[in-house]
Design an enzyme around this catalytic site. Structure first.
Site, PDB file in Angstrom:
ATOM      1  N   THR A  56     -25.495   0.272  10.926  1.00 43.89           N
ATOM      2  CA  THR A  56     -26.547  -0.109  10.012  1.00 43.89           C
ATOM      3  C   THR A  56     -27.369   1.307   9.882  1.00 43.89           C
ATOM      4  O   THR A  56     -27.634   2.238  10.657  1.00 43.89           O
ATOM      5  CB  THR A  56     -27.181  -1.279  10.212  1.00 43.89           C
ATOM      6  OG1 THR A  56     -28.283  -1.226   9.137  1.00 43.89           O
ATOM      7  CG2 THR A  56     -27.974  -0.837  11.316  1.00 43.89           C
TER       8      THR A  56
ATOM      9  N   CYS B   7       0.959  -1.258  -0.077  1.00 45.98           N
ATOM     10  CA  CYS B   7      -0.113  -0.132  -0.100  1.00 45.98           C
ATOM     11  C   CYS B   7       0.922   1.146   0.027  1.00 45.98           C
ATOM     12  O   CYS B   7       1.258   1.841   1.137  1.00 45.98           O
ATOM     13  CB  CYS B   7      -1.064  -0.100   1.086  1.00 45.98           C
ATOM     14  SG  CYS B   7      -2.200   1.423   1.074  1.00 45.98           S
TER      15      CYS B   7
ATOM     16  N   THR C  50     -31.007  -5.526   8.689  1.00 42.37           N
ATOM     17  CA  THR C  50     -29.826  -6.277   8.006  1.00 42.37           C
ATOM     18  C   THR C  50     -29.015  -6.960   9.016  1.00 42.37           C
ATOM     19  O   THR C  50     -27.886  -7.432   8.638  1.00 42.37           O
ATOM     20  CB  THR C  50     -29.081  -5.096   7.203  1.00 42.37           C
ATOM     21  OG1 THR C  50     -28.671  -4.240   8.420  1.00 42.37           O
ATOM     22  CG2 THR C  50     -29.851  -4.253   6.528  1.00 42.37           C
TER      23      THR C  50
END
Length: 340
Positions: free
Chosen positions: A308, A43, A320
């Site tokens: 969520t 990275c 969910t």
């Protein structure tokens, strides 16, 4: 990350604490460990960021020439760095003992905890960087020198400018809207059915273990090696990254993720999550050896675990929980951790 403000605030608090506040490790050392962790996943974005911070905090410029220029005690982190990054199920108590044993280059337990927190933080953050489309490849049309990934005519950078996906050009069926909605309906129906089944049955420990083994062996790595591999971020085809610039900060660059559950193998390495949990063991240990970081990490873990908006695509007021827990357990399963 600013799209999820509560998580961003928690993330920044924990990162600021581990990099800036009082702790067992000197400031330059913290940034060098971040470089080592990011290098395991190639990275370059994070590496470049912490090279600058390393120098700003008084780091020795010669260390940036590669690991052969750093103190031996830092080099000794290589083994645990590569295992944490790619195959954490292989870590044993002997790896820890080797680092903290009495000697000139040993690590104290508080120092090692601080180092491991940094390593795992930047292993995970590399995933977020790649997933956000940040790529250090320079191209003519880029701002700030970094590639901005676009999906058809929708650019992720628009999200930061109060533009929503609804405002993007989705005409022409580019996203396969009809097919996606039918898949959404099927997924929601499956979630509902699983929730009802879970409420009705009382699954034994043996049955849960059997299900885990079945999933692990049969459906964990179903994508062929010629496509996407279901691999962590380090195994992306990163031919745009200058390997020589990254590899100077790691040893054994060819070491990467391998399926821990290969077909036909018996006695696969797995951990029962309940045998050593963050709540009952990890939190208290980390907090005792590296004061207050446990509280900050716990806040972040709980935040992301419960985050969520109760939406799925265009649907609102959707529970969910089942899907989020399934994803949570699936990632654990990839690395040989089972909950039962």
């Amino acid at each position: 990350m600013s799209l999820h403000t509560p998580y961003l605030e928690s993330f920044l608090r924990s990162q600021f604490y581990m990099l800036r506040m009082d702790g067992p490790l000197p400031l330059p050392c913290r940034h060098y460990i971040a470089i080592m962790a990011a290098a395991r996943h190639q990275c370059s974005y994070l590496i470049n960021m912490h090279v600058d911070e390393f120098l700003k905090t008084g780091g020795i410029a010669e260390w940036l020439n590669g690991l052969e220029y750093v103190p031996q005690r830092l080099k000794n982190l290589n083994e645990i760095n590569k295992l944490l990054a790619h195959r954490p199920w292989l870590i044993t108590k002997e790896h820890i003992q080797k680092l903290v044993r009495t000697g000139e280059n040993n690590w104290s337990l508080p120092e090692l905890v601080h180092a491991v927190v940094l390593l795992t933080h930047y292993h995970a953050l590399a995933s977020f960087v790649f997933g956000s489309g940040i790529n250090p490849e320079r191209e003519r049309e880029m701002s700030n020198g970094f590639r901005v990934v676009s999906v058809n005519n929708f650019c992720v950078c628009d999200l930061a400018n109060d533009n929503s996906i609804e405002n993007a050009s989705l005409a022409g069926g580019n996203f396969g809207i009809v097919g996606s909605l039918s898949e959404l309906e099927a997924l929601m129906e499956r979630m509902k059915r699983l929730q009802e089944e879970r409420e009705e049955e009382d699954t034994s420990q043996e049955e849960m273990a059997t299900r885990f083994e079945k999933e692990k062996k049969e459906s964990l790595f179903v994508v062929s090696g010629d496509t996407f591999h279901s691999l962590p971020h380090s195994d992306f085809d990163d031919d745009m990254i200058t390997t020589s610039d990254v590899s100077r900060y790691i040893e054994d660059p060819g070491f990467g993720y391998e399926d821990f559950a290969r077909r036909g193998e018996e006695h696969l390495p797995t951990f029962r999550a309940q045998d050593y949990t963050w709540e009952n063991h990890g939190f208290s240990l980390v907090n005792r050896l590296y004061s207050d970081i446990g509280h900050l990490l716990d806040e972040k873990f709980r935040m992301v675990y419960n985050l969520t908006y109760n939406t799925m695509a265009t649907r609102e007021d959707v529970d969910t929980t089942t899907l989020r827990r399934a994803l949570f357990n699936y990632v654990h399963c990839m690395f040989g951790i089972r909950s039962m």
